[in-house]
Structure formats: structure tokens, C-alpha cells
Design an enzyme around this catalytic site. Sequence first.
Site, mmCIF file in Angstrom:
data_model
loop_
_atom_site.group_PDB
_atom_site.id
_atom_site.type_symbol
_atom_site.label_atom_id
_atom_site.label_comp_id
_atom_site.label_asym_id
_atom_site.label_seq_id
_atom_site.Cartn_x
_atom_site.Cartn_y
_atom_site.Cartn_z
ATOM 1 N N LYS A 137 0.834 -1.203 0.000
ATOM 2 C CA LYS A 137 0.000 0.000 0.000
ATOM 3 C C LYS A 137 0.872 1.258 0.000
ATOM 4 C CE LYS A 137 -2.788 0.955 3.714
ATOM 5 N NZ LYS A 137 -2.691 2.370 4.131
ATOM 6 N N ARG A 197 2.844 5.916 -3.270
ATOM 7 C CA ARG A 197 3.980 6.743 -3.686
ATOM 8 C C ARG A 197 4.242 6.621 -5.178
ATOM 9 N NH1 ARG A 197 4.285 5.653 1.617
ATOM 10 N NH2 ARG A 197 5.565 6.892 3.035
ATOM 11 N N GLY A 203 -5.118 8.107 5.318
ATOM 12 C CA GLY A 203 -4.185 9.012 5.988
ATOM 13 C C GLY A 203 -2.937 9.262 5.156
ATOM 14 N N ARG A 208 -8.746 12.465 12.257
ATOM 15 C CA ARG A 208 -7.316 12.174 12.501
ATOM 16 C C ARG A 208 -6.490 13.466 12.534
ATOM 17 N NH1 ARG A 208 -5.407 7.126 9.137
ATOM 18 N NH2 ARG A 208 -3.668 7.340 10.593
ATOM 19 N N SER A 254 7.212 9.062 12.356
ATOM 20 C CA SER A 254 6.132 8.932 11.385
ATOM 21 C C SER A 254 6.648 9.087 9.969
ATOM 22 C CB SER A 254 5.048 9.988 11.651
ATOM 23 O OG SER A 254 4.224 10.113 10.512
ATOM 24 N N GLN A 283 4.744 9.220 7.428
ATOM 25 C CA GLN A 283 3.852 10.133 6.700
ATOM 26 C C GLN A 283 4.309 11.573 6.877
ATOM 27 O OE1 GLN A 283 -0.142 9.185 7.972
ATOM 28 N NE2 GLN A 283 -0.172 7.280 6.807
ATOM 29 N N ASP A 306 1.773 -1.040 11.916
ATOM 30 C CA ASP A 306 0.469 -1.477 11.402
ATOM 31 C C ASP A 306 0.161 -2.933 11.757
ATOM 32 O OD1 ASP A 306 0.024 1.010 10.307
ATOM 33 O OD2 ASP A 306 0.795 0.467 8.330
ATOM 34 N N ARG A 347 -7.582 -3.116 9.335
ATOM 35 C CA ARG A 347 -6.672 -4.051 10.017
ATOM 36 C C ARG A 347 -7.326 -4.689 11.251
ATOM 37 N NH1 ARG A 347 -2.432 -3.439 6.694
ATOM 38 N NH2 ARG A 347 -1.885 -1.318 6.127
HETATM 39 C C1 S3P Z 1 2.523 4.906 6.261
HETATM 40 C C2 S3P Z 1 3.060 5.256 7.462
HETATM 41 C C3 S3P Z 1 2.527 4.834 8.756
HETATM 42 C C4 S3P Z 1 1.552 3.669 8.604
HETATM 43 C C5 S3P Z 1 0.589 3.874 7.467
HETATM 44 C C6 S3P Z 1 1.338 4.026 6.165
HETATM 45 C C7 S3P Z 1 3.153 5.396 5.012
HETATM 46 O O1 S3P Z 1 1.831 5.905 9.350
HETATM 47 O O2 S3P Z 1 0.835 3.478 9.804
HETATM 48 O O3 S3P Z 1 -0.300 2.782 7.366
HETATM 49 O O4 S3P Z 1 2.861 4.853 3.934
HETATM 50 O O5 S3P Z 1 3.961 6.329 5.096
HETATM 51 P P1 S3P Z 1 2.593 6.995 10.277
HETATM 52 O O6 S3P Z 1 3.596 7.672 9.469
HETATM 53 O O7 S3P Z 1 1.504 7.918 10.739
HETATM 54 O O8 S3P Z 1 3.174 6.203 11.416
#
Ligand code: S3P
Length: 426
Positions: free
Chosen positions: A19, A24, A91, A119, A165, A167, A311, A384
Amino acid sequence: MKLLQAKSLKGTIEVPADKSISHRSIMFGAIANGTTIVKNFLRGEDCLSTLNGFKQLGVPIDDDGQTITIQGVGFNGLKAAKTPIDLGNSGTSIRLMMGILAGAPFITTFYGDEYLNRRPMNRVMLPLNQMGAHLTGHDSTEYPPITIQGTSNLQPVHYEMPIASAQVKSAILFAALQAKGTSTIIEKEPSRNHTEQMIKQFGGTIEVENKTITITGPQTLTGQTVIVPGDISSAAFFLVAGAIIPNSQITLKNVGINPTRTGILDVLERMNAQFELSQIDEQNESATITIQTSQLKATTIEGSDIPRLIDELPIIALLATQAYGTTIIRNAEELKVKETNRIDATCEELSKLGAKITPTEDGMIIQGPCQLHGGKVDSRGDHRIGMMLQIAALLTDETVELEKANAVTVSYPQFFEDVKQLIQEV
Ligand code: S3P
């Protein structure tokens, strides 16, 4: 929905595509110049939200059912969307796209479903605003809908991340690629590094030394072919199922084994699970994993383990219910702000099936081994949690009913079919 039951699981699963990398691949394809081809793209709802979002931003994207082809427009070629962009439950889409749109000199509004709209977004808005963009949440909160007034004059940033994080890191990296000058990002703990790897793959430059990332903008990226490996976060449900269901042996093909993602393999090893890797492809960071029923023992999961398996913690909690001893998960407060509060969801839903599991401020404590029983459980709209509960249901002969089972389509549309395919008549 009435969940499946099993006395034994045997067979081979082709794990769905990753995913994080699928998201990306669309993002890099859009902001690069030239054509990007994506093979083995995950057509789960989250990644389709990213794909549709970039179409609304004027990027030509074609899906012939096999391959996704993106005609990259470069950072400067994105166009203002005609309407606010719906990113569903995702997210990753909203946070990473905030970083990309921070450098686009027009207004963009992103919103999501009832879960995404709860969120926290300050973690991304703060550094991006510091770089000169203007991001605001709904009604002066940090929650979506988020409105972004981007700027073609983004400034570089020196940012020490208060949370681990990927993200947040990725959003800053996408903005830093567009800023004039050198940005540095210091990670709290190393998190998944797909964005850093893909910056290099698409012809960009980035330096990483331990927890410090240095990147100088502006940069121009060039379209590539991306072959997405399978998602270890999806494989995790079958790794655990193979270890805890009696008389089982499951082979998972093409599992992504990027070292920033393989925390679950370390935990399985510490818990004495019997598994082995074969057909290791170093370049594509993938392997085949075969796992079988195992006598498990408890472990402690904490610190730098956490971002490498964030995750997977709900399904690891289920694994711990079948291990001898007390498993402790700590430093995992980030679980509270996932698709749902995953500390509460995991503990409350598994308790309904008889698990001995207690929530803590930053994790959970699990006593095992424990015989689970039937009951009525709820995914709470979290893919999940829904998949973890289906694996839990395999352990009992009693009926388990799952509310909101449909949530699994976010990351693994074929999940229930794949479980069914492994079930053996005994
Ligand atoms: C992800 C980063 C994680 C993960 C999410 C996917 C990503 O989140 O929990 O399912 O693809 O960068 P966080 O960066 O908030 O920890």
C-alpha cells in the site's frame, strides 16, 4: 457477516501489493517529468483515492487493468482541482499530498470519511506552514477538511520530528524537494523509507545518515517503471494465522522485506515461530516466506521496534494471546490515532472473544495462551482490526459475527477469499 472457521490452513498466497509503495508510485509519477509505469499496483480503496486525487489535479493517469500509466506533469504542472478532493479513509494520501500541494500556488481542499476527518493533521501542517505554505483545518481545528494555499516560494526547513512517522517525514520531503535550499529532517526513530528510496529511483538526490536526512531543492524528477512488491502488512495476517492455527503451513509469495518494515519477522523469531525465507530478491526487496504451526513464547515489543511494525500491532496482539507468558507492547501511543484507536479496538474486541488483554497508556499487556470463544465483534471501520478479528475467529468452533466487515477493501479487497482458499477440511 459470519466469519470463517478453520481446523487447519494450508496453501500458497500471492500477497497483495504494498500500500505504501502503491501510493507513492502515483505521487512520484505525477510530480516527475515523463511517463511512469506501475506494475502490480494495489487497487485497494486507499490507493485509488490517491489515483483519483491526482486525476482531479490534472494528471493524466490510465489503468488498463494490468498496468497504470501516468503522464507526469512535474511539480509545476499540477492544476487546481475544480472541487474539494475526497481521500476516503486514507491518511497516507492526505498527509503526503499536503506536502506536494504545499508548493502549488493555488488553493486545494482535501477531506475524507468520518474516520479520516477525526485524525490529527497538525503534525504535517506545522512544518509545512513553517516552510511558507498556508494550511488550515476545519473550523480552526487540526482536522479535515484541510485547505492548502500553496506557494511557489517554499523555504527549506530544519525539523526535528517529535513523533516517529513516515507520513510526516514524507510530507516534509515532498515540500523540501520544491523549496530553494537545503532542508534537514531528524527522525525520532527510523520509519519506513520508501519515499527516500523513490526519490533516488526517480533521479533525485537525498542523503541519509542514521536519523538525519538532508535534501536540497528544487529538484526535477524523471518518470520510471515501478514494480510494487507484496505488502508485508497484509502478509502479517497469514504469518500469524500459519503460526497459531493447528496443523498449518502457509507459503506467502513476493512479500516486501524492506528492513524498515520487517519488525514482525523479528518478533516472530523472538516468539519462536517456525518460518523461513526463500527466493530472496535483494534488488526488489522481496522474498517468499513459509510459516507453520508453532509453540510460541511471549516477548516485549518497544522502542525502535514500533515504527518497523506499527500497522502489525493488532495482529501481533492476537499472536500473543496464543503464546506462553506475558507479552508487553509499549511506546506505541501512535496506535491511538490510526484509522481508529487501535489500542482500545484491539483490546475491547479481542476481550469479547475471551482474550486476556489489557490496554495501557502506550500499548497493551497480553496473557497467553488463551482459548478464544464466539461472539459479536466490530471492525469499527478499520481494515486491520477487521482482518485481525477474522484470523481470531479461525481459532474457535463457535460463531463469530463481524460488523463492518467491508472495511478490509481499504488495503486487501481479496482478503476473505484468500482465507477461504487456505481452509482444509479435516
Ligand atoms: C505509512 C506510514 C505509517 C503507517 C501507514 C502508512 C506510510 O503511518 O501506519 O499505514 O505509507 O507512510 P505513520 O507515518 O503515521 O506512522
